[in-house]
Scaffold this active site. Structure first.
Site, PDB file in Angstrom:
ATOM      1  N   ASP A  26       0.929  -1.293   0.116  1.00 43.77           N
ATOM      2  CA  ASP A  26       0.034   0.005  -0.030  1.00 43.77           C
ATOM      3  C   ASP A  26       0.881   1.278  -0.004  1.00 43.77           C
ATOM      4  O   ASP A  26       1.992   1.209   0.287  1.00 43.77           O
ATOM      5  CB  ASP A  26      -0.909   0.079   1.184  1.00 43.77           C
ATOM      6  CG  ASP A  26      -2.128  -0.805   1.263  1.00 43.77           C
ATOM      7  OD1 ASP A  26      -2.259  -1.863   0.426  1.00 43.77           O
ATOM      8  OD2 ASP A  26      -2.943  -0.738   2.157  1.00 43.77           O
ATOM      9  N   HIS A 165       3.782  -2.085   3.053  1.00 39.36           N
ATOM     10  CA  HIS A 165       3.613  -0.789   2.515  1.00 39.36           C
ATOM     11  C   HIS A 165       4.970  -0.530   1.857  1.00 39.36           C
ATOM     12  O   HIS A 165       6.088  -0.719   2.343  1.00 39.36           O
ATOM     13  CB  HIS A 165       3.596   0.143   3.736  1.00 39.36           C
ATOM     14  CG  HIS A 165       2.187   0.033   4.470  1.00 39.36           C
ATOM     15  ND1 HIS A 165       1.745  -1.011   5.225  1.00 39.36           N
ATOM     16  CD2 HIS A 165       1.060   0.630   4.085  1.00 39.36           C
ATOM     17  CE1 HIS A 165       0.624  -0.909   5.535  1.00 39.36           C
ATOM     18  NE2 HIS A 165       0.042   0.225   5.219  1.00 39.36           N
TER      19      HIS A 165
END
Length: 196
Positions: A26, A165
């Protein structure tokens, strides 16, 4: 997991008995982190899904193109990384559509995992709302790298959707976890695929 029962319309895990893991990243793309992630994945012939922030695609088109060139999947993570719980429906949908103007994908992940029922109703069934079954907590700087890795390994099973991430905030933990996680599960005969 109780959330899977409460929100069955969201994808939390891919049902399979095969040794396959779905890595997701992400908040990118960013040139300081994403290319390194792509190198790690390539070393293990692994595919992943990148839930990109539209504004980061706008700022770093060449880094975004490198994700696509490497054959990974892309998901919509809104244009401005907005919190659904704090955003009116019309504004939320507008932000998602702003992302769509740059790249079309049926995959959507709400930032912070926060989405109102009204927002989900407006997105489904045209989009697949993707959550996760393994939260690595790589974004939490107070969380130790080895704890992050051990927790991720312990919670992984076939069909797991693993949340990492490709961001500066997560770099400390993610850069420790990713190569070791890939090595661990590759040695156990797992393969890494992008979400369809």
């Amino acid at each position: 997991m109780i959330l899977e029962w409460i929100f069955p319309r969201y994808l939390w895990k891919v049902p399979t008995a095969e040794k396959v893991i779905y890595l997701t990243f992400d908040d990118g793309p960013i040139p300081e982190v994403t290319p390194w992630v792509l190198e790690q994945l390539a070393a293990y012939h692994a595919k992943a899904t990148f839930f990109c922030v539209g504004d980061n695609i706008r700022k770093h088109p060449e880094t975004f193109q490198s994700i696509r060139d490497a054959g990974h999947s892309v998901g919509n993570h809104t244009f401005h990384h907005i919190n659904g719980w704090k955003t009116p429906l019309a504004q939320y949908l507008e932000d998602i559509e702003k992302f769509d103007q740059m790249y079309q994908t049926p995959l959507f992940r709400p930032p912070y995992g926060r989405i109102k029922r009204s927002q989900a109703d407006a997105l489904l069934p045209a989009r697949q709302i993707v959550m996760w079954s393994v939260l690595t907590r790589d974004y939490d700087a107070s969380y130790r790298e080895d704890s992050c890795l051990n927790n991720a390994i312990k919670r992984t099973s076939p069909g797991a959707i693993v949340l990492l991430h490709d961001s500066l905030k997560a770099w400390k933990n993610m850069s420790y976890v990713l190569p070791r996680y890939l090595k661990h599960f590759s040695e156990k005969g797992y393969r890494f695929e992008a979400l369809p």
